[in-house]
Design a protein around this motif. Structure first.
Motif, PDB file in Angstrom:
ATOM      1  N   GLY A   1      56.370  49.244  42.276  1.00 25.74           N
ATOM      2  CA  GLY A   1      55.902  50.432  41.585  1.00 25.74           C
ATOM      3  C   GLY A   1      54.864  50.101  40.539  1.00 25.74           C
ATOM      4  N   ARG A   2      55.073  49.031  39.794  1.00 26.41           N
ATOM      5  CA  ARG A   2      54.079  48.612  38.790  1.00 26.41           C
ATOM      6  C   ARG A   2      52.790  48.163  39.480  1.00 26.41           C
ATOM      7  NH1 ARG A   2      54.842  44.390  35.914  1.00 26.41           N
ATOM      8  NH2 ARG A   2      53.825  45.166  34.031  1.00 26.41           N
ATOM      9  N   TYR A   3      52.918  47.454  40.599  1.00 26.79           N
ATOM     10  CA  TYR A   3      51.745  47.048  41.376  1.00 26.79           C
ATOM     11  C   TYR A   3      50.927  48.266  41.800  1.00 26.79           C
ATOM     12  CZ  TYR A   3      49.159  45.799  45.620  1.00 26.79           C
ATOM     13  OH  TYR A   3      48.182  45.664  46.575  1.00 26.79           O
ATOM     14  N   LEU A   4      51.607  49.304  42.269  1.00 27.56           N
ATOM     15  CA  LEU A   4      50.901  50.496  42.738  1.00 27.56           C
ATOM     16  C   LEU A   4      50.182  51.203  41.593  1.00 27.56           C
ATOM     17  CD1 LEU A   4      53.548  51.989  45.203  1.00 27.56           C
ATOM     18  CD2 LEU A   4      51.445  50.778  45.802  1.00 27.56           C
ATOM     19  N   LEU A   5      50.793  51.237  40.418  1.00 32.17           N
ATOM     20  CA  LEU A   5      50.147  51.908  39.290  1.00 32.17           C
ATOM     21  C   LEU A   5      48.915  51.131  38.834  1.00 32.17           C
ATOM     22  CD1 LEU A   5      50.231  54.317  37.416  1.00 32.17           C
ATOM     23  CD2 LEU A   5      51.694  53.003  35.867  1.00 32.17           C
ATOM     24  N   ILE A   6      49.020  49.817  38.748  1.00 37.66           N
ATOM     25  CA  ILE A   6      47.859  49.004  38.382  1.00 37.66           C
ATOM     26  C   ILE A   6      46.743  49.181  39.406  1.00 37.66           C
ATOM     27  CG2 ILE A   6      47.016  46.642  38.006  1.00 37.66           C
ATOM     28  CD1 ILE A   6      49.947  45.920  37.223  1.00 37.66           C
ATOM     29  N   SER A   7      47.110  49.261  40.668  1.00 39.54           N
ATOM     30  CA  SER A   7      46.122  49.282  41.750  1.00 39.54           C
ATOM     31  C   SER A   7      45.488  50.653  41.951  1.00 39.54           C
ATOM     32  CB  SER A   7      46.791  48.840  43.063  1.00 39.54           C
ATOM     33  OG  SER A   7      47.330  47.538  42.944  1.00 39.54           O
ATOM     34  N   SER A   8      46.127  51.715  41.471  1.00 37.46           N
ATOM     35  CA  SER A   8      45.606  53.063  41.717  1.00 37.46           C
ATOM     36  C   SER A   8      45.115  53.769  40.472  1.00 37.46           C
ATOM     37  CB  SER A   8      46.678  53.929  42.390  1.00 37.46           C
ATOM     38  OG  SER A   8      47.795  54.112  41.535  1.00 37.46           O
ATOM     39  N   SER A   9      45.291  53.169  39.297  1.00 35.50           N
ATOM     40  CA  SER A   9      44.946  53.866  38.054  1.00 35.50           C
ATOM     41  C   SER A   9      44.399  52.874  37.042  1.00 35.50           C
ATOM     42  CB  SER A   9      46.188  54.574  37.490  1.00 35.50           C
ATOM     43  OG  SER A   9      45.882  55.310  36.335  1.00 35.50           O
ATOM     44  N   GLN A  10      43.076  52.794  36.963  1.00 36.30           N
ATOM     45  CA  GLN A  10      42.421  51.873  36.043  1.00 36.30           C
ATOM     46  C   GLN A  10      41.567  52.641  35.038  1.00 36.30           C
ATOM     47  OE1 GLN A  10      42.102  48.155  35.769  1.00 36.30           O
ATOM     48  NE2 GLN A  10      44.149  48.518  36.613  1.00 36.30           N
ATOM     49  N   PRO A  11      41.439  52.138  33.815  1.00 37.76           N
ATOM     50  CA  PRO A  11      40.597  52.814  32.828  1.00 37.76           C
ATOM     51  C   PRO A  11      39.194  53.094  33.376  1.00 37.76           C
ATOM     52  CG  PRO A  11      41.830  51.043  31.795  1.00 37.76           C
ATOM     53  CD  PRO A  11      42.087  50.935  33.273  1.00 37.76           C
ATOM     54  N   GLY A  12      38.743  54.329  33.191  1.00 41.02           N
ATOM     55  CA  GLY A  12      37.443  54.739  33.709  1.00 41.02           C
ATOM     56  C   GLY A  12      37.506  55.370  35.087  1.00 41.02           C
ATOM     57  N   GLY A  13      38.648  55.276  35.743  1.00 37.04           N
ATOM     58  CA  GLY A  13      38.798  55.847  37.081  1.00 37.04           C
ATOM     59  C   GLY A  13      39.520  57.171  37.049  1.00 37.04           C
ATOM     60  N   GLN A  14      39.786  57.714  38.236  1.00 35.95           N
ATOM     61  CA  GLN A  14      40.564  58.937  38.352  1.00 35.95           C
ATOM     62  C   GLN A  14      42.060  58.615  38.277  1.00 35.95           C
ATOM     63  OE1 GLN A  14      39.254  62.127  38.531  1.00 35.95           O
ATOM     64  NE2 GLN A  14      37.400  60.971  38.010  1.00 35.95           N
ATOM     65  N   PRO A  15      42.876  59.568  37.818  1.00 28.00           N
ATOM     66  CA  PRO A  15      44.322  59.315  37.806  1.00 28.00           C
ATOM     67  C   PRO A  15      44.869  59.183  39.224  1.00 28.00           C
ATOM     68  CG  PRO A  15      43.746  61.269  36.507  1.00 28.00           C
ATOM     69  CD  PRO A  15      42.528  60.895  37.295  1.00 28.00           C
TER      70      PRO A  15
END
Length: 821
Positions: free
Chosen positions: A345-359
């Motif tokens: 779950g933490r891997y998925l959040l890091i991989s799909s939500s980065q500063p400057g990107g879309q949520p």
């Protein structure tokens, strides 16, 4: 022999600080390709660009996504007819004519424009290998410790290996293909897409280009233009371009760079140059060394991932392939499977939500369908918020930034909706939004009349402050927090019977009592009341911290006193509506009236024990098995109920193959959550819930080990964050008792600990028994109104497990260690 296409995952434990590191501990691995099944493929992403890696032998597929590739273009979907109908709709509700009110809302309030745009795929990079029909020694993995994927197999005595990752620092995908025998690597590379408006071509000898425009949808012209460039570098062999592919013959190794960009600048500006952007990313990366890029990628990723470690122990069950573990999990003890799922779950959040990107949207950043379920939008009556429940407490605060930015943008677009549709100041949003930050009501009044999306989202702004203590940030977010309160201050109306201030029209998301003619529309639903309470409380607290708006604060304090209290009904349940019409046989997936238990903190075992007991009855009435995200929410609720075994039972339900239990969700082979279909919120919700089983900090103290199940009777964790900026750098427990804990104070202030057994300071410092309110303002719990209890109720407080409460003053930057007494 060609292997069958049934994937087998092998998940082994989780490395933990203070324990021996296991190099295979955080890998999902399979001994068969994905075939044609998207949910068997493995997700990689860097928050901007993503891919699903199939691991197929003869035709490898990398299904490509980019975070801004959405249908449509800048638009609004307000319905200006709403304001003129508002009084009539309210009158019908208060007269008990719910169906008539719902019909009028459909005609006059629900949008007549777009019901939201779609997150769409870019296309596929396809690699075709001739003569690889018969293979052996097949293996593929997703290494979530390093955010890389790998596939290997043997054909005619030659071992072929593919590595892939989406680089965090370089913003491109890198694929490395190699063999253990020089000159044996031959294949054809091509880009494909489902988009109608597209152009695929070959640039020179080594570059593929896919240019496209997203779809028109619901009357909104698709104007997002995107470009995917794939440039190939070979060691040995030769490359030959065709009309739409590049053929590679007899190479020693090949590196493929994939860059994707669009013309999207922000929700109101699509004037960017997608071609130049894609070229710039590619040019900057192409001359770099593969191993150097991989090392930089891993370093950037592990900056976040390595912050939290978790070891819950392991059993013989962990040695089995994961499809067997998934099949067996509900009937066996396999705690390391939970550890891996947690870190996934933490891997998925890091991989799909980065500063400057879309949520992260309903599917994070991964979608292979041109018309995905629910458009893969942002459903803000639960799902979007659930995506970010792990962000702060699992030490991924930076990953919260895309959502916080979206909320700030919605606080701008939502001003016009509040004014035009409801004659109110401030801002609001209904139950859904998209990349264009629409805030109008959609999908029909049964769902879309709910107007709490802005209020709920605004709590994420406040929560970020509670964890970070960043007053500069709070100052920047205050206008949005206040704006949510301004809307309700104008929108609330006095109930003609009870004289409380209520949300009308409102609803309890996606549910309806039979007594309301099957209509969901209502006045003063429990969830609406709880959200308004939180919005007013956060605004009051933020304003007082910043020294602002004294008059408005007094107004909100007075209005808060007039909100409906929570009710305990005749079935000893927390009422979902003002009327006592709950059905104890209702198994609806939404249990929205328990928002006050989690993610809010209005229902406490210590300050309102009868409400706490009623919350348990509500959970028991609704049952366990449900859709995937609903079970994820229930893990958090049962953790808050301090019932670790029941929370673990929900994890068992979550971690079962889809279709195991009729009417329920589950988990796909690649560990994606199944609503069904795939929704990523269940993954994030369960990661949050596991954290809440181990540590909570919302009820006035840092509560250690509040809900350990028998299966987690020993373990260690490090890196979890609490409100007030405390970090649990290392915690060890055995026999469900705390052995030791080291806590770093990042902000200073009083540390109040609630523990399952007596502890002492390792350094010999005196820690006093705590009483009264926690003097640390980050842990302030807002007093709720005394609940109203039905005369037919026989509710009694639950018997709680004994705990010990301590206070210790701390200094910023200092660490404190406690051991068993």
């Amino acid at each position: 022999m060609k292997k069958n296409l049934i994937p087998l995952l092998f998940l082994i434990g989780i490395s933990i600080s203070g324990f021996a590191q296991d190099t295979k501990a955080m890998k999902l691995w399979y001994n068969a390709p994905s075939g044609k099944v998207w949910e068997n493929a493995l997700p990689i992403g860097n928050g901007f660009q993503a891919a699903m890696v199939y691991g197929n032998v003869e035709k490898e597929i990398f299904q490509l996504n980019e975070h801004t590739v959405w249908s449509g273009s800048p638009n609004r979907n307000d319905n200006p007819n709403a304001l003129g109908a508002l009084d009539s709709v309210r009158k019908l509700i208060f007269e008990g004519e719910y169906k008539a009110a719902e019909n009028m809302a459909n005609q006059r309030i629900i949008t007549k424009k777009s019901h939201g745009q779609m997150f769409q795929p870019v296309g596929n990079l396809e690699l075709t290998f001739t003569g690889h029909e018969n293979y052996s020694n097949y293996y593929r993995e997703l290494d979530i410790e390093h955010a890389t994927s790998k596939t290997s197999y043997t054909v005619d005595g030659v071992t072929y290996t593919r590595e892939a990752f989406t680089s965090f620092p370089d913003r491109v995908m890198i694929i490395r293909l190699s063999t253990d025998k020089p000159g044996t690597l031959s294949f054809s590379a091509a880009l494909t897409t489902q988009h109608v408006k597209q152009q695929i071509k070959v640039n020179g000898n080594n570059e593929l280009s896919l240019w496209g425009t997203t779809s028109d949808h619901e009357g909104i012209e698709g104007k997002v233009e995107f470009n995917a460039l794939s440039r190939i570098k070979t060691d040995g062999g030769n490359m030959t371009p065709t009309d739409n592919s590049v053929d590679i013959k007899n190479a020693n190794s090949v590196t493929i760079f994939v860059s994707i960009a669009s013309n999207f600048n922000n929700y109101n500006d699509i004037s960017g140059d997608e071609n130049q952007r894609a070229k710039d990313y590619l040019d900057k990366a192409f001359n770099k060394n593969f191993e150097d890029m991989k090392a930089a990628h891993i370093k950037a990723y592990q900056k976040y991932f390595n912050r939290v470690t978790l070891d819950l122990g392991s059993t013989e069950a962990s040695k089995l392939p994961t499809n067997e573990r998934l099949n067996n999990f509900r009937n066996t003890s396999d705690p390391s499977f939970v550890s891996l799922y947690y870190q996934f779950g933490r891997y998925l959040l890091i991989s799909s939500s980065q500063p400057g990107g879309q949520p992260a949207n309903l599917q994070g950043i991964w979608n292979g369908n041109m018309k995905p379920a629910w458009d893969s939008k942002y459903t803000i009556n639960i799902n979007t918020e659930m995506n970010y429940w792990p962000a702060e407490k699992t030490n991924l605060s930076e990953m919260h930034e895309p959502l916080l930015k979206m909320i700030m943008e919605l606080s701008e677009t939502g001003k016009e909706t509040a004014k035009v549709m409801y004659g109110a100041n401030g801002w609001m949003a209904h139950h859904n939004t998209d990349i264009w930050r629409i805030t109008g009501p959609l999908d029909g009044s049964f769902w879309g009349i709910w107007n709490g999306g802005g209020g709920w989202l605004s709590q994420h702004l406040w929560e970020h402050y509670l964890y970070t203590g960043d007053k500069t940030y709070l100052e920047s977010a205050y206008s949005a927090i206040k704006g949510a309160a301004e809307f309700y201050a104008d929108f609330l109306v006095e109930h003609p019977t009870y004289k409380w201030l209520v949300v009308a029209p409102g609803n309890s998301p996606e549910n309806a009592p039979k007594e309301h003619q099957g209509a969901s529309i209502t006045a003063g639903s429990t969830m609406d009341n709880q959200i308004v309470f939180d919005v007013f409380s956060a605004t009051i607290n933020a304003a007082e911290i910043l020294g602002k708006d004294k008059a408005f604060v007094e107004k909100l304090k007075n209005m808060k006193k007039r909100l409906p209290p929570m009710h305990i009904g005749k079935h000893n349940q927390i009422q979902e509506w003002l009327d006592d019409v709950d059905d104890p046989n209702d198994n609806h997936r939404h249990i929205s009236h328990l928002y006050g238990l989690y993610p809010s903190n209005q229902i406490s075992p210590y300050s309102n024990p009868k409400l706490f007991a009623a919350a348990k009855n509500t959970l028991l009435h609704r049952g366990d098995v449900s859709t995937g995200w609903s079970m994820g929410w229930k893990v958090n609720w049962w953790a808050k109920m301090q019932d670790g075994n029941h929370a673990y039972k929900l994890i068992q339900n979550q971690l079962m193959p889809l279709g195991t239990v009729r009417g329920g969700g589950g988990t796909y082979n690649n560990l994606f959550d199944a609503h069904p279909p795939f929704q990523i919120d269940g993954n994030f919700g369960c990661t949050s819930g596991i954290t809440e089983m181990i540590m909570q900090s919302s009820d006035g103290a840092v509560h250690l080990l509040p809900a350990l199940p028998d299966n987690f009777d020993k373990g260690t964790v490090g890196g979890l964050l609490t409100r007030g900026g405390f970090e649990i750098t290392n915690m060890v427990w055995e026999n469900s008792k705390l052995v030791s804990v080291e806590i770093k104070s990042n902000l200073g202030g009083n540390l109040r600990l609630r523990t399952p057994n007596e502890i002492k300071s390792k350094a010999g410092k005196k820690i006093k028994k705590a009483s009264g309110e926690n003097p640390n303002g980050f842990f302030m719990v807002n007093d709720i109104a005394t609940p109203i209890i039905s005369e037919a109720s026989t509710i009694e407080p639950l018997e709680l497990k004994p705990t010990y409460l301590y206070d210790l003053p701390t200094k910023k930057g200092k660490s404190y260690t406690f051991v068993v007494k």
